[in-house]
Design an enzyme around this catalytic site. Structure first.
Site, short mmCIF file in Angstrom:
data_model
loop_
_atom_site.label_atom_id
_atom_site.label_comp_id
_atom_site.label_asym_id
_atom_site.label_seq_id
_atom_site.Cartn_x
_atom_site.Cartn_y
_atom_site.Cartn_z
N ASP A 1 47.24 34.54 39.06
CA ASP A 1 47.02 34.01 40.41
C ASP A 1 47.36 32.52 40.52
O ASP A 1 47.28 31.95 41.61
CB ASP A 1 45.57 34.27 40.86
CG ASP A 1 45.29 35.75 41.01
OD1 ASP A 1 46.25 36.54 41.07
OD2 ASP A 1 44.11 36.14 41.05
N ARG B 1 50.42 49.16 43.09
CA ARG B 1 49.07 48.70 42.72
C ARG B 1 48.19 49.93 42.53
O ARG B 1 47.42 50.31 43.41
CB ARG B 1 48.53 47.75 43.78
CG ARG B 1 49.36 46.47 43.84
CD ARG B 1 48.71 45.38 44.62
NE ARG B 1 47.55 44.84 43.95
CZ ARG B 1 46.90 43.77 44.37
NH1 ARG B 1 47.29 43.13 45.44
NH2 ARG B 1 45.84 43.32 43.72
N LYS C 1 36.65 33.60 45.61
CA LYS C 1 36.97 34.79 46.41
C LYS C 1 36.80 36.07 45.60
O LYS C 1 36.17 37.02 46.06
CB LYS C 1 38.43 34.69 46.89
CG LYS C 1 38.97 36.01 47.45
CD LYS C 1 40.40 35.90 47.92
CE LYS C 1 41.43 36.28 46.92
NZ LYS C 1 41.67 37.72 46.74
N ASN C 2 37.37 36.09 44.41
CA ASN C 2 37.40 37.37 43.68
C ASN C 2 36.04 37.76 43.10
O ASN C 2 35.82 38.91 42.75
CB ASN C 2 38.50 37.37 42.63
CG ASN C 2 39.87 37.44 43.29
OD1 ASN C 2 39.98 37.76 44.47
ND2 ASN C 2 40.92 37.12 42.55
N CYS D 1 47.67 42.00 48.59
CA CYS D 1 48.96 41.39 48.27
C CYS D 1 49.91 42.41 47.67
O CYS D 1 49.49 43.28 46.90
CB CYS D 1 48.77 40.22 47.31
SG CYS D 1 48.01 38.82 48.11
N ARG E 1 43.31 34.30 53.98
CA ARG E 1 42.52 35.32 53.27
C ARG E 1 41.74 34.71 52.12
O ARG E 1 40.68 35.23 51.75
CB ARG E 1 43.45 36.40 52.67
CG ARG E 1 43.93 37.43 53.65
CD ARG E 1 44.75 38.49 52.92
NE ARG E 1 44.09 38.86 51.68
CZ ARG E 1 44.72 39.24 50.56
NH1 ARG E 1 46.03 39.32 50.54
NH2 ARG E 1 44.04 39.57 49.48
N GLN F 1 43.03 53.84 36.73
CA GLN F 1 41.98 53.51 35.75
C GLN F 1 40.59 53.52 36.39
O GLN F 1 39.61 53.84 35.74
CB GLN F 1 42.26 52.15 35.10
CG GLN F 1 43.57 52.08 34.34
CD GLN F 1 43.65 53.13 33.23
OE1 GLN F 1 42.77 53.22 32.37
NE2 GLN F 1 44.70 53.94 33.26
C1 EPZ Z 1 42.52 41.38 40.69
O1 EPZ Z 1 43.33 42.40 41.23
C2 EPZ Z 1 42.58 40.22 41.64
N1 EPZ Z 1 42.07 40.65 42.93
C3 EPZ Z 1 44.01 39.71 41.77
O2 EPZ Z 1 43.95 38.52 42.55
C4 EPZ Z 1 44.55 39.35 40.40
O3 EPZ Z 1 45.93 39.04 40.50
C5 EPZ Z 1 44.37 40.51 39.42
O4 EPZ Z 1 43.00 40.95 39.41
C6 EPZ Z 1 44.73 40.14 37.99
O5 EPZ Z 1 43.97 39.04 37.57
C7 EPZ Z 1 40.76 40.71 43.14
O6 EPZ Z 1 39.96 40.39 42.28
C8 EPZ Z 1 40.31 41.15 44.49
P1 EPZ Z 1 44.07 44.52 38.01
P2 EPZ Z 1 43.25 43.87 40.67
O7 EPZ Z 1 43.44 45.84 38.24
O8 EPZ Z 1 41.86 44.15 40.25
C9 EPZ Z 1 47.52 47.51 36.48
C10 EPZ Z 1 44.54 37.03 44.24
O9 EPZ Z 1 45.61 36.42 44.43
N2 EPZ Z 1 46.58 48.58 36.87
O10 EPZ Z 1 43.47 43.61 37.01
O11 EPZ Z 1 43.87 44.75 41.66
C11 EPZ Z 1 48.08 46.79 37.68
O12 EPZ Z 1 49.21 47.44 38.21
C12 EPZ Z 1 44.56 38.49 43.85
O13 EPZ Z 1 43.42 36.51 44.37
C13 EPZ Z 1 46.87 49.89 36.54
O14 EPZ Z 1 47.91 50.19 35.95
O15 EPZ Z 1 44.19 43.74 39.40
C14 EPZ Z 1 48.39 45.42 37.09
O16 EPZ Z 1 49.65 45.46 36.47
C15 EPZ Z 1 45.90 39.07 43.95
N3 EPZ Z 1 45.98 50.87 36.89
C16 EPZ Z 1 47.32 45.23 36.03
O17 EPZ Z 1 46.80 46.54 35.77
C17 EPZ Z 1 44.81 50.59 37.54
O18 EPZ Z 1 44.05 51.51 37.81
C18 EPZ Z 1 46.15 44.32 36.42
O19 EPZ Z 1 45.60 44.75 37.66
C19 EPZ Z 1 44.52 49.25 37.86
C20 EPZ Z 1 45.43 48.26 37.52
#
Ligand code: EPZ
Length: 428
Positions: free
Chosen positions: A305, A122, A22-23, A117, A397, A126
């Protein structure tokens, strides 16, 4: 509306075939907008997040043709809109990838902020920092994120947090920018590498994906390609965890064992015998799982995840386990549902102390998000009695044919309509 009804206590036996990731899919599909000719994408998972993205692509003007259930041909040449409204994105997290893809395609994007989710805040700061470094001006207008640039120019971007989404979005925006972009402290997940491989197969020049420094030398144009998406490591991990909870013997086909290393290591610690083949893993589990401590971290750490699924199995382990969430602020909302089934879990901030009980007992529960929903299915499988899981649209989803796949390996699970029993008021 529908729910899953699971009659627990059955062993898992047989073979399951894992779908495309999916991702990776939700990043690769928007990336097609960067091409100047049609692309064929194979091994797409048949899940609602993918359907939603294909609809968005169609509304933007791309021609989308389903070749079969897992293969789609997309001709992006006529995509001339840069607007993804809230209604089009329907709260999905990956809507943000249209920002990078549309900026990369036409230096212009107006996109609903990501939903998806709910693990607390969120942010996308960055992502925005990256776009701005490349020369885009980002504003918020009428609830949409608006980005525009006269041209995008390569730049160095250091991510303050390791973010999958920001790494992907910056790659999308930078791939056709002028000059060299360097992303430092980049995420290293398998789907980042998959996106880079896809873009490179269209003619991009991306080096270092899978390490923490990614270098992208902008190219003038990208050509259509045929590409097959990697297997879904989290779907695979979910079935593997279910066997460790339920006991049994399962061959998990169509996986990349290397992507499963951290999951395999923890399930072995819990007592599973796991054999790795080229494109499959076999999980054999006898008896009750052993306790084990788990801390989630960005790849190659244990994936967040998989946190709810492994915590659910640890709920019936011998001994006390500590599960620490190292990525999200609030990913223990499902614990209330588990305790209804008899689990003994104390949550303190980002840490859960799980004292294993011998058995969970079936109960009505809710899927509070996608992976929490998968965890409720596992809880239902390992519990005595009947578990009913509601709010399953979260599960749809991200898991293809989950009822059919679990039924084929011995689980008693059904999808049934929810009958509204609210009394109907008589019209005067
Ligand atoms: C991706 O989300 C995945 N989603 C998530 O999977 C997964 O949990 C996550 O990566 C971590 O592996 C998709 O790929 C569509 P991040 P993403 O940006 O990209 C912080 C599932 O169940 N952060 O890596 O949104 C954030 O708050 C889903 O399949 C900032 O501070 O996650 C978090 O603590 C749910 N500023 C950490 O970084 C930003 O601009 C990691 O988030 C972006 C993120």
């Amino acid at each position: 509306m529908e729910k899953f009804v699971i009659n627990g206590g059955k062993q898992i036996k047989g073979e399951v075939k894992i779908s495309g990731a999916k991702n990776a899919a939700v990043a690769i599909l928007p990336a097609v907008l960067l091409a100047d000719s049609p692309c064929v994408i194979e091994n797409l998972p048949d899940i609602s997040d993918v359907a939603l993205i294909l609809n968005v692509m169609h509304t933007l003007g791309a021609r989308v043709r389903l070749i079969n259930k897992s293969t789609v041909e997309i001709d992006p040449r006529h995509a001339n809109s840069f607007i993804v409204t809230k209604e089009m994105a329907e709260g999905m997290r990956a809507s943000s990838y249209f920002l990078g893809a549309l900026l990369g395609r036409m230096n212009r994007a107006r996109v609903a902020p990501p939903g998806g989710c709910n693990f607390g805040v969120r942010p996308i700061d960055q992502h925005i920092k990256g776009f701005e470094a490349l020369g885009a001006k980002i504003t918020f207008e009428n609830g949409l994120v608006d980005g525009k640039a006269s041209e995008l120019r390569g730049a160095s971007v250091y991510l303050d947090v390791v973010s999958v989404g920001a790494t992907i979005n910056i790659m999308l925006a930078a791939v056709k920018a002028k000059g060299l972009t360097v992303i430092e402290n980049a995420a290293r997940e398998p789907h980042i590498v998959d996106l880079a491989n896809f873009l490179n197969s269209m003619g991009a020049n991306i080096m270092g994906a899978g390490t923490s420094v990614i270098k992208i030398r902008g190219v003038d144009s990208l050509q259509g390609t045929s590409y097959s998406i990697i297997p879904d490591q989290i779907e695979a991990g979910t079935y593997m965890a279910a066997v460790v909870g339920a006991t049994g013997d399962l061959l998990v086909n169509n996986v990349t064992p290397k992507h499963l290393e951290s999951i395999i290591a923890k399930l072995r610690e819990m007592g599973a015998e796991i054999t790795e083949y080229d494109e499959a893993v076999r999980v054999v589990m006898k008896g009750r799982p052993r306790k084990c401590n788990v801390k989630t971290m960005p790849h190659p750490g244990f994936p967040t995840d998989m946190q709810p699924q492994i915590a659910t199995v640890l709920a019936i382990a011998e001994g006390t386990s500590i599960v620490t969430e190292g990525v999200w602020d609030n990913r223990f909302r499902y614990v209330d549902q588990l305790t209804v089934m008899g689990a003994d879990v104390q949550v303190d901030g980002k840490m859960a102390v799980i004292t294993g009980v011998e058995k969970l007992s079936g109960s009505p529960v809710k899927a509070v998000d996608l992976r929490a929903g998968a965890a409720m299915i596992i809880a239902g499988i390992i519990a005595d009695g009947v578990t009913e899981v509601e709010d399953i649209d979260h599960i749809d989803r991200g898991y293809e044919n989950i009822v059919e796949k679990f039924s084929a390996i011995g689980v008693d699970i059904k999808r049934v309509p929810i009958i509204d029993t609210t009394p109907v008021l008589k019209q005067a």
